[in-house]
Motif scaffolding. Structure first.
Motif, PDB file in Angstrom:
ATOM      1  N   SER A  10      44.530 -29.384 -76.266  1.00 34.65           N
ATOM      2  CA  SER A  10      45.767 -29.690 -75.553  1.00 34.65           C
ATOM      3  C   SER A  10      45.531 -29.664 -74.045  1.00 34.65           C
ATOM      4  O   SER A  10      44.704 -28.903 -73.549  1.00 34.65           O
ATOM      5  N   ASN A  11      46.266 -30.499 -73.329  1.00 29.88           N
ATOM      6  CA  ASN A  11      46.162 -30.523 -71.878  1.00 29.88           C
ATOM      7  C   ASN A  11      46.676 -29.211 -71.283  1.00 29.88           C
ATOM      8  O   ASN A  11      47.492 -28.513 -71.890  1.00 29.88           O
ATOM      9  N   ALA A  12      46.230 -28.906 -70.085  1.00 28.13           N
ATOM     10  CA  ALA A  12      46.687 -27.699 -69.397  1.00 28.13           C
ATOM     11  C   ALA A  12      48.185 -27.802 -69.116  1.00 28.13           C
ATOM     12  O   ALA A  12      48.698 -28.870 -68.770  1.00 28.13           O
ATOM     13  N   TRP A  14      54.023 -33.274 -75.323  1.00 35.00           N
ATOM     14  CA  TRP A  14      52.654 -32.790 -75.529  1.00 35.00           C
ATOM     15  C   TRP A  14      51.650 -33.817 -75.010  1.00 35.00           C
ATOM     16  O   TRP A  14      51.888 -35.030 -74.994  1.00 35.00           O
ATOM     17  N   GLY A  15      50.528 -33.337 -74.597  1.00 34.48           N
ATOM     18  CA  GLY A  15      49.419 -34.204 -74.221  1.00 34.48           C
ATOM     19  C   GLY A  15      48.115 -33.559 -74.621  1.00 34.48           C
ATOM     20  O   GLY A  15      47.967 -32.329 -74.562  1.00 34.48           O
ATOM     21  N   GLY A  16      47.160 -34.362 -75.045  1.00 34.81           N
ATOM     22  CA  GLY A  16      45.868 -33.811 -75.432  1.00 34.81           C
ATOM     23  C   GLY A  16      44.992 -34.849 -76.078  1.00 34.81           C
ATOM     24  O   GLY A  16      45.267 -36.052 -76.023  1.00 34.81           O
ATOM     25  N   ARG A  17      43.939 -34.385 -76.704  1.00 36.39           N
ATOM     26  CA  ARG A  17      42.967 -35.285 -77.332  1.00 36.39           C
ATOM     27  C   ARG A  17      42.556 -34.756 -78.695  1.00 36.39           C
ATOM     28  O   ARG A  17      42.631 -33.555 -78.966  1.00 36.39           O
ATOM     29  N   LEU A  18      42.125 -35.673 -79.512  1.00 35.05           N
ATOM     30  CA  LEU A  18      41.719 -35.356 -80.882  1.00 35.05           C
ATOM     31  C   LEU A  18      40.445 -36.127 -81.200  1.00 35.05           C
ATOM     32  O   LEU A  18      40.310 -37.292 -80.814  1.00 35.05           O
ATOM     33  N   TRP A  19      39.527 -35.488 -81.911  1.00 29.93           N
ATOM     34  CA  TRP A  19      38.263 -36.129 -82.251  1.00 29.93           C
ATOM     35  C   TRP A  19      37.736 -35.571 -83.562  1.00 29.93           C
ATOM     36  O   TRP A  19      38.259 -34.596 -84.113  1.00 29.93           O
ATOM     37  N   GLY A  20      36.679 -36.180 -84.069  1.00 26.84           N
ATOM     38  CA  GLY A  20      36.051 -35.712 -85.294  1.00 26.84           C
ATOM     39  C   GLY A  20      34.666 -35.147 -85.016  1.00 26.84           C
ATOM     40  O   GLY A  20      33.901 -35.709 -84.230  1.00 26.84           O
ATOM     41  N   ARG A  21      34.357 -34.024 -85.662  1.00 24.09           N
ATOM     42  CA  ARG A  21      33.023 -33.425 -85.568  1.00 24.09           C
ATOM     43  C   ARG A  21      32.271 -33.707 -86.864  1.00 24.09           C
ATOM     44  O   ARG A  21      32.868 -33.734 -87.937  1.00 24.09           O
ATOM     45  N   ALA A  30      40.614 -39.716 -79.341  1.00 24.17           N
ATOM     46  CA  ALA A  30      41.976 -40.264 -79.292  1.00 24.17           C
ATOM     47  C   ALA A  30      42.749 -39.424 -78.293  1.00 24.17           C
ATOM     48  O   ALA A  30      42.822 -38.202 -78.428  1.00 24.17           O
ATOM     49  N   LYS A  31      43.329 -40.064 -77.281  1.00 21.79           N
ATOM     50  CA  LYS A  31      44.040 -39.347 -76.225  1.00 21.79           C
ATOM     51  C   LYS A  31      45.520 -39.727 -76.251  1.00 21.79           C
ATOM     52  O   LYS A  31      45.876 -40.897 -76.389  1.00 21.79           O
ATOM     53  N   PHE A  32      46.380 -38.708 -76.084  1.00 19.95           N
ATOM     54  CA  PHE A  32      47.829 -38.912 -76.162  1.00 19.95           C
ATOM     55  C   PHE A  32      48.535 -38.274 -74.974  1.00 19.95           C
ATOM     56  O   PHE A  32      48.168 -37.186 -74.522  1.00 19.95           O
ATOM     57  N   THR A  33      49.562 -38.965 -74.481  1.00 20.72           N
ATOM     58  CA  THR A  33      50.548 -38.394 -73.563  1.00 20.72           C
ATOM     59  C   THR A  33      51.907 -38.690 -74.173  1.00 20.72           C
ATOM     60  O   THR A  33      52.339 -39.846 -74.224  1.00 20.72           O
ATOM     61  N   TYR A  58      45.433 -43.943 -76.330  1.00 21.02           N
ATOM     62  CA  TYR A  58      44.289 -44.850 -76.394  1.00 21.02           C
ATOM     63  C   TYR A  58      43.111 -44.137 -77.038  1.00 21.02           C
ATOM     64  O   TYR A  58      43.088 -42.907 -77.142  1.00 21.02           O
ATOM     65  N   VAL A  59      42.133 -44.922 -77.472  1.00 17.80           N
ATOM     66  CA  VAL A  59      40.892 -44.383 -78.023  1.00 17.80           C
ATOM     67  C   VAL A  59      39.798 -44.614 -76.992  1.00 17.80           C
ATOM     68  O   VAL A  59      39.625 -45.730 -76.498  1.00 17.80           O
ATOM     69  N   SER A  60      39.072 -43.557 -76.655  1.00 19.59           N
ATOM     70  CA  SER A  60      38.087 -43.614 -75.581  1.00 19.59           C
ATOM     71  C   SER A  60      36.656 -43.534 -76.106  1.00 19.59           C
ATOM     72  O   SER A  60      36.326 -42.670 -76.914  1.00 19.59           O
ATOM     73  N   LEU A  61      35.834 -44.452 -75.582  1.00 17.35           N
ATOM     74  CA  LEU A  61      34.386 -44.411 -75.806  1.00 17.35           C
ATOM     75  C   LEU A  61      33.665 -44.123 -74.493  1.00 17.35           C
ATOM     76  O   LEU A  61      32.466 -44.342 -74.377  1.00 17.35           O
TER      77      LEU A  61
END
Length: 334
Positions: free
Chosen positions: A46-48, A74-81, A118-121, A131-134
């Motif tokens: 989650s974003n600060a 909410w704002g933050g990012r999600l990814w897969g490990r 994947a980033k969300f605001t 958006y999805v970031s590479l």
């Protein structure tokens, strides 16, 4: 007295329904789906300054899904490990996307690049931006799809659904101990140059332009952000939607990526390609310089072959480019 009790109970019951309805409408539901042929360990950061979501990390077996509820604004990012395990001391680590917490939950830490993000605001002026970031690289195919009747002129699915590991340039590859290509770095992560990372004198939209490597990413995944200032064609917005985040959304995107088996004749890319920017219709374009020798011409042909390989492997390949300029990516994954 009995009548007053009944009225009180009725009021209490209706109040509960109103509160539940308010909470339901105020939260966002993110349904995370694993369609890969192996286990994926999603991480969430989650974003600060915003209320964090829980849990911040968990395992999803093949075919499993999990719903996460985020608070409004909410704002933050999600990814897969991927390729995660515990060592003899009980420390939890992953070959790609590791958040460095030593545990399955990331506890506020972000992904170590390379990782597809994947980033969300959420809830900015009534809209959700995503958006999805590479920008930091790629480790898994990912698709973000609005659900639940969201609206907006560009409220649609976004992501990278092809397997970039198959045609990843050798200098960007991340391999496991058994030779499997597990991720593909961005040029910023691989080389750390200011012109690749949009730092220093390259720290503005006017001075920082796409590299050849980011153009390879953009050609394969036109609806994903490929470098720091690539936002005209990669940021999407919805109102009133929930979201589904799918790992490996197509059945052909999770093949093992061993260099000798998947890409026996890895092509040399044409480094004479020049980016020409974004036209008034919002379409990005690039054009090759005139080759100065036969070797350069061969490189150009090889680059075209890369695009064809990605189209065949990814399945359902289509170049669709939007038109919005709201958020920027960042080479910093944390």
């Amino acid at each position: 007295m009995l009548k007053l009790v009944k009225i009180g109970l009725l009021f209490f019951g209706n109040s509960q329904l109103l509160i539940q309805g308010f909470i339901s409408s105020a939260t966002k539901t993110f349904t995370i789906v694993n369609k890969c042929d192996e286990t994926v360990w999603p991480g969430i950061s989650s974003n600060a300054g915003v209320v964090p979501v829980e849990p911040t990390g968990f395992a999803l077996q093949k075919g499993e899904s999990k719903a996460i509820h985020a608070p409004p604004s909410w704002g933050g990012r999600l990814w897969g490990r991927t390729h995660c395990s515990k060592d003899s001391n009980g420390n939890f680590t992953c070959a790609t996307g590791d958040c460095g917490s030593g545990k399955m939950e990331c506890a506020g830490a972000g992904a170590t690049p390379p990782a597809t993000l994947a980033k969300f605001t959420i809830g900015r002026d009534g809209m959700d931006f995503f958006y999805v970031s590479l920008v930091g690289g790629y480790n898994l195919p990912m698709l973000v799809s609005p659900t639940g009747g969201g609206s907006g002129r560009n409220c649609s699915s976004v992501g990278c659904t092809v397997d970039l590991k198959v045609a990843c340039p050798s200098e960007l590859k991340v391999t496991s101990s058994d030779g499997e290509v597990v991720a593909c770095k961005s040029s910023c992560v691989a080389f750390g140059r200011k012109e690749d990372c949009c730092r220093g004198e390259y720290g503005s939209r006017d001075t920082c332009k796409p590299s050849f490597y980011s153009q390879v990413f953009k050609t394969a995944c036109p609806r994903a952000s490929s470098y720091t200032y690539d936002n005209e064609t990669s940021t999407f917005a919805c109102a009133g939607a929930d979201y589904q985040i799918i790992f490996c959304p197509t059945s052909t995107t999770n093949k093992k990526s061993k260099g000798e088996q998947q890409n026996p004749t890895a092509p040399q890319f044409n480094t004479d390609m020049v980016y020409e920017g974004v036209d008034t219709a919002g379409h990005s374009s690039y054009a090759p310089r005139q080759p100065t020798n036969i070797g350069a011409t061969i490189s150009m042909v090889a680059a075209v072959i890369v695009v064809i390989i990605l189209a065949v492997v990814g399945g359902g390949y289509a170049i669709r480019i939007g038109n919005i300029n709201i958020l920027n990516g960042s080479c910093n994954q944390h």
